[in-house]
Enzyme design. Structure first.
Site, PDB file in Angstrom:
ATOM      1  N   ASP A  19      -0.170   5.189   0.988  1.00  0.00           N
ATOM      2  CA  ASP A  19      -0.406   6.082   2.119  1.00  0.00           C
ATOM      3  C   ASP A  19      -0.526   5.308   3.424  1.00  0.00           C
ATOM      4  O   ASP A  19      -1.335   4.378   3.535  1.00  0.00           O
ATOM      5  CB  ASP A  19      -1.679   6.895   1.892  1.00  0.00           C
ATOM      6  CG  ASP A  19      -1.555   7.851   0.720  1.00  0.00           C
ATOM      7  OD1 ASP A  19      -1.015   8.947   0.900  1.00  0.00           O
ATOM      8  OD2 ASP A  19      -1.995   7.477  -0.393  1.00  0.00           O
ATOM      9  N   ASP A  29      -2.128  -0.577   5.859  1.00  0.00           N
ATOM     10  CA  ASP A  29      -2.427   0.014   7.161  1.00  0.00           C
ATOM     11  C   ASP A  29      -3.899   0.307   7.393  1.00  0.00           C
ATOM     12  O   ASP A  29      -4.322   0.504   8.531  1.00  0.00           O
ATOM     13  CB  ASP A  29      -1.666   1.336   7.301  1.00  0.00           C
ATOM     14  CG  ASP A  29      -2.271   2.435   6.438  1.00  0.00           C
ATOM     15  OD1 ASP A  29      -2.671   3.481   6.986  1.00  0.00           O
ATOM     16  OD2 ASP A  29      -2.357   2.252   5.204  1.00  0.00           O
ATOM     17  N   ASP A  64       0.861  -1.179   0.000  1.00  0.00           N
ATOM     18  CA  ASP A  64       0.000   0.000   0.000  1.00  0.00           C
ATOM     19  C   ASP A  64       0.902   1.235   0.000  1.00  0.00           C
ATOM     20  O   ASP A  64       2.101   1.152   0.305  1.00  0.00           O
ATOM     21  CB  ASP A  64      -0.899  -0.047   1.233  1.00  0.00           C
ATOM     22  CG  ASP A  64      -1.760   1.193   1.380  1.00  0.00           C
ATOM     23  OD1 ASP A  64      -2.291   1.666   0.353  1.00  0.00           O
ATOM     24  OD2 ASP A  64      -1.876   1.700   2.511  1.00  0.00           O
TER      25      ASP A  64
END
Length: 529
Positions: free
Chosen positions: A294, A475, A292
């Site tokens: 961000d 996240d 991922d």
């Protein structure tokens, strides 16, 4: 929408010493919902159209509300009866051997079964990876497991999904008919499955995704009764009697010492501490890495435009990509995330996987998503108007999604943002709403997400055989789709947040700096192989 549906919940029932676990089939073990929805809709729309007569309007079968409320989890004759009752339609019950062309409850039920069989003959059923992984952990711990279903096609469905061997006992619609067992919410089928495994309900867990099945488990005194909320049904499952509700069974772990536990961000072991364990899992296999952006490769910042890839992280990703196939999977638009990373040898999936690209000019777009562009445009206009007076809130238009940001809004204005998004979700049923870190994502309501994108890229980068092992780093809540998709074959590593929540990942890292350090250690580990 103000309720936090991702909070960890570990009620006392979830820690009980289990003797047996019973799994519903449809929606829990196998993803047959598309097949059942298609068969029911084909059946009822044709039936309602004939009753309405030429040129008359009728309300079609709703694949969302009608399916869940009236037919999901029930024997098909009960489903026919209950749906028709909801439309104030009465027809003769008939007999189980009625022709599928008969206009009776049994006839319609047999016709639905014919439609389902036609789907099954042309398609392969998928098993949920998180369920498979959880069942395998139970079996490793020596716990007997059973599958139950009101379907008379259960044997064929399980065989199609390749999971028949996982169960010690199966009680299905054929046996229900032979024994005269009533359907859910009566607990008879659950009691029979437990009896065959020599266990009392109080020491038997039941796993269900339908309220009728949850109610059956509660009525029968089973504990714990575990609900799976795959599409916003948490509160309904809790009202029906679920002791614990999870988004996927990948969020649960079991061993003989600790019993049943909910995996949470703060409860997972560090991947740094378990590097040797991870190395053992990689032995003899081909790693494929998915990252991922961000919150994983860059810290979360107030202004998304300022999320810049640091040099240490760029170096770590470059080193890893030189050793194993590597892909970036982001909610950002493809061109945006590709430009920010700037590494030509990587594969990229933007807009939550709706658009993908890679070396050599390869690119691919989920064609079905294009049909939803007018809905997204209309939702954008509605949201921008509703939030025009909310300082710090913004609506970002992406290729195949909207992002409603509220990180910079005053805390007192957040309910206004939630209400605006909730209204769009209730009025535009073709769109799906999910919540991330200070953002709402508005996407097409189709079976595609980061998890599906990862599986698609995995097939391209590493093959679908047992030699490929995916590692996914993420996240946010949207990354949970990817953790679930690889639960039975790969390694999910989540970046912790200050706020705890349930997760389908297996290991955790504290922050972006730890991600960079772990990627470097992973590259070194691969060099030693």
């Amino acid at each position: 929408m103000t309720k936090d549906t991702t909070r960890p919940e570990t009620p006392e029932a979830a820690h009980a010493q289990l003797q047996v676990v019973l799994f519903d089939m449809d929606g829990v073990v196998t993803d047959t919902t598309p097949a059942h929805v298609a068969a029911w809709k084909r059946l009822f729309d044709a039936f309602l159209s004939r009753r309405a007569g030429p040129g008359e309007n009728f309300t079609p079968f709703d694949p969302d509300g009608d399916y869940r409320e009236h037919v999901d989890g029930k024997p098909r004759y009960d489903g026919v009866r209950d749906f028709l009752a909801s439309r104030s339609i009465e027809i003769p019950y008939g007999h189980e051997d009625d022709s599928p062309d008969a206009e009776t409850i049994c006839g319609l039920g047999n016709r639905k079964n014919r439609y389902f069989g036609e789907w099954l003959a042309e398609n392969r059923v998928k098993a949920f990876p998180g369920t498979v992984a959880f069942i395998e952990s139970l079996r490793t711990a020596g716990l007997p497991v059973a599958v139950f279903s009101a379907s008379r096609n259960a044997e064929a469905v399980l065989r199609s999904a390749g999971v028949s061997h996982l169960f010690d006992v199966r009680v299905d619609g054929v046996e229900m008919a032979e024994r005269g067992l009533p359907g859910k919410p009566d607990p008879a089928i659950l009691v029979e499955a437990a009896r065959r495994l020599g266990a009392e309900p109080g020491h038997v867990a039941v796993v269900e995704d339908a309220t009728a099945g949850i109610e059956a488990g509660a009525r029968g005194g089973f504990a714990p009764v575990i609900g799976i909320d795959r599409d916003g049904q948490r509160e309904a499952l809790e009202r029906a009697g679920a002791h614990l509700v999870v988004a996927d069974l990948a969020e649960l772990s079991f061993d003989r010492q600790e019993g049943l536990r909910l995996r949470t961000l703060h409860g997972l072991p560090s991947s740094h501490d378990r590097l040797a364990e991870i190395e053992a899992q990689l032995a003899g296999r081909k790693p494929v890495v998915f990252l991922d952006y961000d919150g994983t490769l860059t810290p979360i910042v107030a202004d998304p435009e300022k999320a810049v890839l640091g040099e240490e992280m760029r170096r770590a990703v470059t080193q890893l990509a030189a050793r194993v196939p590597t892909a970036i999977v982001s909610g950002r638009e493809l061109a945006d995330v590709r430009g920010r990373v700037g590494l030509d040898d990587l594969f990229y999936a933007g807009s939550h996987g709706f658009e993908m690209a890679g070396p050599g000019g390869w690119s691919e777009t989920v064609e079905e998503a294009k049909d939803f562009l007018p809905e997204l445009d209309a939702a954008r206009a509605t949201l921008e108007q509703a939030l025009s007076g909310v300082a710090g809130a913004s609506v970002e238009r992406k290729a195949f999604a909207l992002a409603v940001h509220y990180r910079n809004a005053d805390a007192g204005d957040i309910p206004l943002v939630e209400q605006a998004v909730e209204k769009v979700g209730s009025t535009r049923r073709k769109l799906h709403i999910s919540r991330g870190k200070m953002v709402f994502d508005v996407k097409p309501r189709i079976a595609w997400n980061k998890g599906e994108a990862v599986l698609s890229l995995l097939a391209r980068l590493g093959g679908t055989g047992g030699e490929a092992i995916p590692l996914y780093f993420g996240d946010d809540v949207t990354d949970e789709d990817a953790f679930r998709a690889i639960a039975d074959r790969g390694i999910g590593i989540v970046v912790r947040d200050v706020k705890d929540r349930a997760t389908s990942a297996r290991y955790a890292l504290d922050d972006v700096a730890e991600v960079a350090r772990f990627l470097e250690r992973l590259a070194g580990l691969l060099d030693r192989r």
